[in-house]
Design a protein around this motif. Sequence first.
Motif, PDB file in Angstrom:
ATOM      1  N   LEU B 321     -14.968 -17.642 -42.708  1.00  0.00           N
ATOM      2  CA  LEU B 321     -15.969 -16.837 -42.047  1.00  0.00           C
ATOM      3  C   LEU B 321     -15.298 -15.790 -41.190  1.00  0.00           C
ATOM      4  O   LEU B 321     -14.120 -15.885 -40.876  1.00  0.00           O
ATOM      5  N   GLY B 386     -16.271 -23.823 -34.073  1.00  0.00           N
ATOM      6  CA  GLY B 386     -17.688 -23.630 -33.753  1.00  0.00           C
ATOM      7  C   GLY B 386     -17.950 -23.519 -32.263  1.00  0.00           C
ATOM      8  O   GLY B 386     -18.464 -22.501 -31.788  1.00  0.00           O
ATOM      9  N   SER B 409     -22.131 -15.539 -40.099  1.00  0.00           N
ATOM     10  CA  SER B 409     -22.704 -16.646 -40.863  1.00  0.00           C
ATOM     11  C   SER B 409     -22.939 -17.841 -39.951  1.00  0.00           C
ATOM     12  O   SER B 409     -23.102 -18.947 -40.436  1.00  0.00           O
ATOM     13  N   ARG B 410     -22.957 -17.626 -38.640  1.00  0.00           N
ATOM     14  CA  ARG B 410     -23.084 -18.786 -37.769  1.00  0.00           C
ATOM     15  C   ARG B 410     -23.689 -18.516 -36.391  1.00  0.00           C
ATOM     16  O   ARG B 410     -23.882 -19.464 -35.643  1.00  0.00           O
ATOM     17  N   ARG B 412     -26.326 -17.851 -33.300  1.00  0.00           N
ATOM     18  CA  ARG B 412     -27.648 -18.414 -33.070  1.00  0.00           C
ATOM     19  C   ARG B 412     -28.680 -17.305 -32.965  1.00  0.00           C
ATOM     20  O   ARG B 412     -28.345 -16.186 -32.587  1.00  0.00           O
TER      21      ARG B 412
END
Lengths: 256, 450
Positions: B321, B386, B409-410, B412
């Motif tokens: 990513l 993360g 792609s991650r 919030r």
Amino acid sequence: MRDAFGAVQSVLVLGGTSEIARVTVAKMVRDGHTSRVILGVRRPDEMADAIAEIERVGATDVSAVAFDALDPEAHVAMIDGLFGEGRDIDVVILAFGVLGDQETFESDPVAAAQAASTNYAGAVSAGLAAARGLRAQGHGSLVVLSSVAGERARRSNFVYGSSKAGLDAFAQGLGDSLVGSGVDVLIVRPGFVHSKMTAGMDPAPMSTTPDVVADAIIDGLAHRRRIVWVPGPLRFVFSGMRHLPTPLWRRVSADA
Amino acid sequence: MTGPTITGWGRTPVSTGRLTQPTSVEQVAEALAGASSRGVIARGLGRSYGDPAQNAGGTVLDMTAMQGITAFDPESGVVTALAGTSLGDLMRWLIPEGWFVPVTPGTRHVTVGGAIANDIHGKNHHSAGSWGRHVTAMTLVTPANGIVTVAPDSDPDLFWATIGGIGLTGIIVDATFRMHRISTSTILADTDKTPDAQSVMDLMTTGDADYEYSVAWIDLSSTGSKLGRSVLDRGRFAEVDELDGDARHDPLAYDARELLKVPITAPRGLLNPLTVRAFNEAWFRKAPKRHHRRNLTIPAYFHPLDMLGNWNRGYGPAGLLQWQIIVPFGAEETMHRVISELAATQVASVVNVLKRFGPANPGFLSFPREGWTLSVDLAADVTRAGPVLDRLDRWVIEAGGRHYLAKDSRMRPETFAAGYPRLDEFRAVRDRVDPEHVLRNDLARRLEMV
């Protein structure tokens, strides 16, 4: 939608009072990105405390809906309705089930049939309905809480064990049927779990806790695994147990 | 449903949709009219890292069959191309005529439609802005109004909602844009190595105006005295009389070839802190301390990774990513904190770049604005990344920055909304041209955009 790390945004739990499911959801909310939680339970009006607890750890949209494993018509309609709302559900956890008491079952076959209906037949209708919804949205996972008790039936809990054997076989086939749909099935096979369901019972060897099972579920989802054993080495124990000669199995399983 | 599994270039998030390849505007309109409740989205060459060009349970229109130039003015360099035309093809066809694409990202394998939908930027953002600035008109198929031609002065709201609008305002079928005049296909490149991030930012602040193109590679795996060391590459197209004798005979020669493809997915863990550090060390050492007026070809200067086909497989089965953010000028302190944190946590990998952006365009969801952008790549199996990125996201948002949708792609939903204050204006335009929300993608679902 799940993100690149596999974090789950929305989850539907069928059997929302299950301790394993509640710990799993709390971890998903606290450590992951889960913001929407739907708890399917027999008595949704009694869930205020559980809802408040999930909101406290960070979820913004928590609700409880009526779910009765023994009423397939109603629960299929409920699941269809949730998927029909147009908001995606990333993960569905089938967490309901009853352990029951083998001696009681043997003196009350009707009660035994009811437990089998809850654990197996209820999961068939709910699992198929959830799979249909997930398939239509093109992504998602179905988590099925099976048990090592289904690997080989024991004298001391074979009603429960046989229902889990049926559930496990169903979940395997359902996973096969979903290949190419963007949806997968995660089968979780815990050993003896210290929880309110097993309170007062003598633990079997290699027992575990809802916390450990929850971690295994979250890890299994992130890595899109097909089957997880908790604890992991049970996989090798049971690959041996399955092939023990019956007289030996009877002795081993009676002692354990 | 059962269909092909579709992913972005990062090979993560995965979903299943119905993939069809329209060959005409009529077929695009039919696909919109016949859409299921899961909707429709266009897809180009799939180089967005995350999930904008996929649509779980719905229809994905592979636009790459609608390609080619339909009009070209050799005097002004204004070209009209179908949405599925790749920047690589535009270069192949037009560089020999003396025209280069106005903006190119680090790969030429992107389509004209994707360039608009992501409002792509390149090494010349400080001098030329992003792709949207060069577009004079485009044709869209919208659910409410059918086929419409949009220009900045005919329907500015729809035009600027579409620039960077990740395909949610209509299916782009063609676009008219200005190419960039060049006399040669050779870049005169200057390289300067700097010991830390502040030095490279100072060099860019004082010197970028003298160059068309500028970008710095930054080492995000070294700490201590090597923290933030960088290699700044800047350049401009050469004039004919600046070429070597032989090259002057064919000043616009262009040969872009893939040298080899990565044939298989690399094993898990090939990129680990040890190999990443070794790579970064080698990369930094390889660069000359100061080397000016180097002659480079277009592929070598702009698209080095394109020489290696399927290079995304190198990140192993879990995929990769990217995390690209911008902080405005004045928030340099945040950029330094981000760089130190990335180095301290060792989550970044090898393709990390820092660039100074020029002014923004009016695109509601366009990413670039004046400030500093940092692009970081990571292997997706580094799950410990993360929480680190979640923390950095908060710093970026507090500093008034935001994240690039083509890379995300991650993040919030609330991070996205905080970074794009004009989201409601975008939604209003979208509701006008697509009231039933036929145009959908996985990114919009994940970020609760619609």
